[in-house]
Design a protein around this motif. Structure first.
Motif, PDB file in Angstrom:
ATOM      1  N   LYS A 129       0.837  -1.195   0.000  1.00 30.19           N
ATOM      2  CA  LYS A 129       0.000   0.000   0.000  1.00 30.19           C
ATOM      3  C   LYS A 129       0.872   1.245   0.000  1.00 30.19           C
ATOM      4  O   LYS A 129       1.743   1.394   0.861  1.00 30.19           O
ATOM      5  CB  LYS A 129      -0.920  -0.002   1.228  1.00 30.19           C
ATOM      6  N   ASP A 130       0.626   2.127  -0.973  1.00 29.01           N
ATOM      7  CA  ASP A 130       1.227   3.462  -0.960  1.00 29.01           C
ATOM      8  C   ASP A 130       0.189   4.398  -0.360  1.00 29.01           C
ATOM      9  O   ASP A 130      -0.781   4.795  -1.019  1.00 29.01           O
ATOM     10  CB  ASP A 130       1.587   3.921  -2.381  1.00 29.01           C
ATOM     11  N   GLY A 173      -5.140  11.326  -2.475  1.00 28.87           N
ATOM     12  CA  GLY A 173      -5.705  11.000  -1.174  1.00 28.87           C
ATOM     13  C   GLY A 173      -6.153   9.560  -1.038  1.00 28.87           C
ATOM     14  O   GLY A 173      -6.421   9.105   0.081  1.00 28.87           O
ATOM     15  N   PHE A 174      -6.220   8.830  -2.156  1.00 29.57           N
ATOM     16  CA  PHE A 174      -6.582   7.422  -2.105  1.00 29.57           C
ATOM     17  C   PHE A 174      -5.313   6.569  -2.010  1.00 29.57           C
ATOM     18  O   PHE A 174      -4.282   6.911  -2.592  1.00 29.57           O
ATOM     19  CB  PHE A 174      -7.369   7.018  -3.356  1.00 29.57           C
ATOM     20  N   ASN A 175      -5.405   5.462  -1.288  1.00 32.83           N
ATOM     21  CA  ASN A 175      -4.281   4.539  -1.235  1.00 32.83           C
ATOM     22  C   ASN A 175      -4.058   3.928  -2.613  1.00 32.83           C
ATOM     23  O   ASN A 175      -5.013   3.550  -3.298  1.00 32.83           O
ATOM     24  CB  ASN A 175      -4.541   3.427  -0.229  1.00 32.83           C
ATOM     25  N   ARG A 176      -2.803   3.843  -3.017  1.00 29.25           N
ATOM     26  CA  ARG A 176      -2.456   3.135  -4.243  1.00 29.25           C
ATOM     27  C   ARG A 176      -1.991   1.733  -3.850  1.00 29.25           C
ATOM     28  O   ARG A 176      -1.148   1.573  -2.963  1.00 29.25           O
ATOM     29  CB  ARG A 176      -1.354   3.851  -5.013  1.00 29.25           C
ATOM     30  N   TRP A 177      -2.542   0.722  -4.526  1.00 30.48           N
ATOM     31  CA  TRP A 177      -2.237  -0.663  -4.195  1.00 30.48           C
ATOM     32  C   TRP A 177      -1.384  -1.266  -5.299  1.00 30.48           C
ATOM     33  O   TRP A 177      -1.673  -1.085  -6.483  1.00 30.48           O
ATOM     34  CB  TRP A 177      -3.527  -1.466  -4.022  1.00 30.48           C
ATOM     35  N   GLY A 226      -5.446  -0.105  -8.228  1.00 29.79           N
ATOM     36  CA  GLY A 226      -4.241  -0.835  -8.575  1.00 29.79           C
ATOM     37  C   GLY A 226      -4.145  -2.290  -8.232  1.00 29.79           C
ATOM     38  O   GLY A 226      -3.280  -2.991  -8.759  1.00 29.79           O
ATOM     39  N   PHE A 227      -5.024  -2.801  -7.362  1.00 30.30           N
ATOM     40  CA  PHE A 227      -4.873  -4.172  -6.868  1.00 30.30           C
ATOM     41  C   PHE A 227      -5.497  -5.147  -7.866  1.00 30.30           C
ATOM     42  O   PHE A 227      -6.572  -5.703  -7.651  1.00 30.30           O
ATOM     43  CB  PHE A 227      -5.539  -4.314  -5.500  1.00 30.30           C
ATOM     44  N   MET A 228      -4.796  -5.342  -8.994  1.00 32.32           N
ATOM     45  CA  MET A 228      -5.265  -6.252 -10.032  1.00 32.32           C
ATOM     46  C   MET A 228      -4.085  -6.892 -10.750  1.00 32.32           C
ATOM     47  O   MET A 228      -3.018  -6.282 -10.856  1.00 32.32           O
ATOM     48  CB  MET A 228      -6.092  -5.515 -11.089  1.00 32.32           C
ATOM     49  N   ALA A 267       1.158  -0.837  -9.707  1.00 31.48           N
ATOM     50  CA  ALA A 267      -0.284  -0.623  -9.634  1.00 31.48           C
ATOM     51  C   ALA A 267      -0.863  -0.860 -11.027  1.00 31.48           C
ATOM     52  O   ALA A 267      -0.365  -0.307 -12.020  1.00 31.48           O
ATOM     53  CB  ALA A 267      -0.598   0.791  -9.167  1.00 31.48           C
ATOM     54  N   TYR A 268      -1.897  -1.672 -11.109  1.00 34.39           N
ATOM     55  CA  TYR A 268      -2.462  -2.019 -12.415  1.00 34.39           C
ATOM     56  C   TYR A 268      -3.000  -0.769 -13.110  1.00 34.39           C
ATOM     57  O   TYR A 268      -3.686   0.054 -12.495  1.00 34.39           O
ATOM     58  CB  TYR A 268      -3.571  -3.051 -12.260  1.00 34.39           C
ATOM     59  N   ASP A 269      -2.709  -0.652 -14.400  1.00 34.94           N
ATOM     60  CA  ASP A 269      -3.141   0.499 -15.183  1.00 34.94           C
ATOM     61  C   ASP A 269      -4.548   0.242 -15.717  1.00 34.94           C
ATOM     62  O   ASP A 269      -4.740  -0.555 -16.641  1.00 34.94           O
ATOM     63  CB  ASP A 269      -2.172   0.738 -16.340  1.00 34.94           C
TER      64      ASP A 269
END
Length: 492
Positions: free
Chosen positions: A377-378, A384-388, A484-486, A394-396
């Motif tokens: 997790k970023d 403001g949203f977490n990047r996963w 991003g979580f994909m 992170a999935y595009d």
């Protein structure tokens, strides 16, 4: 054999020849004439704005199937072809995902898998053979991002039951329950940790990585990333006390089919003084049916469990959280002849352990290949949203690239490592997997399509890549998959 994606696109192109024809999904060996419009559909679903009266005078406007929540219960026969017409009465393209079914990527209902959208104010006809048997469900599969009216935040959820050849146990009747929250909102206070999973072993190395990343982010003055909370909690679209009770008789054996239709929430369910005997997880019969006082379901998980009605009275079947239950997450269970105010009692302490439903002594074959995946997790890194990230990426969601190619027929082991304290309900499309190791403990026999990966833990999921085409793997939390979580596999 199902047609491939190229042939599907040719077939879909056929519909462009006449504006009167719907778009076509195709998953049988029969010729295209089988799906022409004059053939009556087995099921008709309409996506559109609907009003859900969750309590007297409390009405929620949301996107629904057939103007109702939950969407219609669909009962299919395993192996028997069905024709489904899906009409989209909204102003935006839509996807309908057949969660847990082994269908071609062309109709699975995920844009990442190149499933064609159901156009705004358009009609799509899908023809497929339902399977495997058991409790599945259908829902939208759109990216919501910061729009809390889109994706799984709305009311596009419905249960599917594919009749098995053999009953999962001796029972008198079935009751279907869809758990769902409404009126979502964002906050930045940090998510509340949940402690209900067993085994509890935490990997010190994973924890050190995650805590260091969070500490560094907060030291820069970053707030906690956005989380989602809800004001309204429902079972079958009604807040506790405002729907029809589940009416039972003493001695009756009721098979509850429970679907967690939440966008982001892990749910619990208890019935005071009663025990659930779990007979299936995610629609798949478990090798060892086992009694538990509380059911736990991650986002998109399903549980089928039998309850023997042996404690007469009027009871609350509800979530362990006093706040969530107080705001609607419950339903009344009323014995014949019983009167009075519904009662809630805290169930005995327990933990949720997938292993209790498995085969402890079973031999697990070695995989042909192990795929290592590390989730991170970023904090608050994307507006403001977490990047996963998976393995640092992170999935595009714009280019939707294939992450990895798989070989048809090979057995793969997904070795998952969680460097966050979040519990992730990870989901594999178009396949089922076997849980083979949880937090360092070997297990076997439990077959699922969603599994809860604990904070700072690792887990092994084994599956055979036997469904040709694109296959999506992701965290089923809308907030995580959107950022991003994909991972996208291509099985060929």
């Amino acid at each position: 054999m199902p047609i491939d994606r190229r042939d599907f696109l040719k077939l879909s192109g056929f519909t462009a020849l006449a504006s009167s024809l719907p778009s076509i999904g195709y998953a049988t060996d029969e010729p295209p004439v089988a799906v022409l419009p004059q053939t009556k559909a087995d099921v008709a679903l309409t996506i559109g704005t609907g009003l859900v009266e969750v309590a007297p005078g409390r009405i929620i406007s949301t996107t629904t199937y057939n103007g109702q929540f939950p969407g219609p219960l669909l009962r299919f026969k395993a192996g028997r072809k069905v024709i489904v017409d899906i009409r989209n009465d909204t102003d935006t393209p839509e996807q309908l995902h057949w969660h847990g079914q082994f269908v071609p990527d062309a109709i699975d209902g995920a844009a990442e898998e190149r499933t064609p959208y159901i156009t705004a104010h358009g009609l799509r006809r899908e023809v497929f053979v339902p399977g495997p048997s058991g409790l599945r469900f259908y829902h939208t599969h759109l990216r919501a991002g910061s729009d809390l009216s889109r994706g799984q935040y709305n009311g596009q959820v419905g249960a599917v039951y594919i009749e098995p050849k053999n009953d999962p146990g001796s029972y008198d009747r079935e009751v279907f329950l869809v758990l769902k929250e409404f009126e979502p909102s964002f906050s930045q206070g940090g998510d509340m940790a949940q402690d209900f999973l067993t085994p509890t072993d935490v990997d010190p190395a994973l924890k050190a990585v995650g805590e260091a990343a969070m500490k560094a982010s907060l030291a820069k003055g970053m707030p906690h990333g956005y989380e989602v909370g809800y004001r309204v909690f429902t079972i079958n679209g009604k807040m506790l006390g405002h729907g029809e009770p589940i009416r039972v008789k003493q001695g009756e054996r009721v098979l509850f089919h429970v679907v967690n239709g939440s966008a982001t929430e892990i749910r619990s369910l208890a019935l005071p003084g009663h025990t659930f005997t779990v007979v299936a997880l995610d629609g798949n019969p478990v090798p060892t049916p086992a009694p538990v006082p509380v059911l736990w379901l991650g986002t998109a998980e399903r549980v089928s469990a039998i309850v023997t009605m042996n404690r007469p009275g009027v009871w609350v079947l509800g979530d362990l959280s006093d706040d969530d239950r107080g705001n609607g997450m419950g339903i009344v269970v009323e014995y014949a002849g019983a009167k009075g105010t519904p009662r809630w009692e805290k169930p005995p302490a327990s933990r949720w352990d997938y292993r209790m439903f498995g085969k402890p002594e079973a031999h697990v074959p070695e995989p042909d290949e192990v795929i290592e995946m590390t989730f991170a997790k970023d904090n608050a890194a994307d507006h403001g949203f977490n990047r996963w990230t998976v393995n640092g990426i992170a999935y595009d969601m714009h280019t939707m690239p294939v992450t990895r190619k798989l070989s048809l027929g090979r057995r793969y082991r997904l070795r998952l490592h969680n460097t966050t304290d979040d519990i992730h309900p990870v989901h594999l499309h178009r396949h089922s997997f076997e849980l083979t190791r949880i937090a360092g403990h070997a297990t076997a026999g439990v077959i699922k399509d969603v599994a809860l990966l604990g904070g700072y833990q690792s887990m092994d999921l084994d599956f055979t890549a036997d469904q040709p085409g694109l296959t999506l793997f992701h965290c089923h939390s809308q907030l995580h998959m959107d950022y991003g979580f994909m991972v996208l596999f291509d099985c060929a």
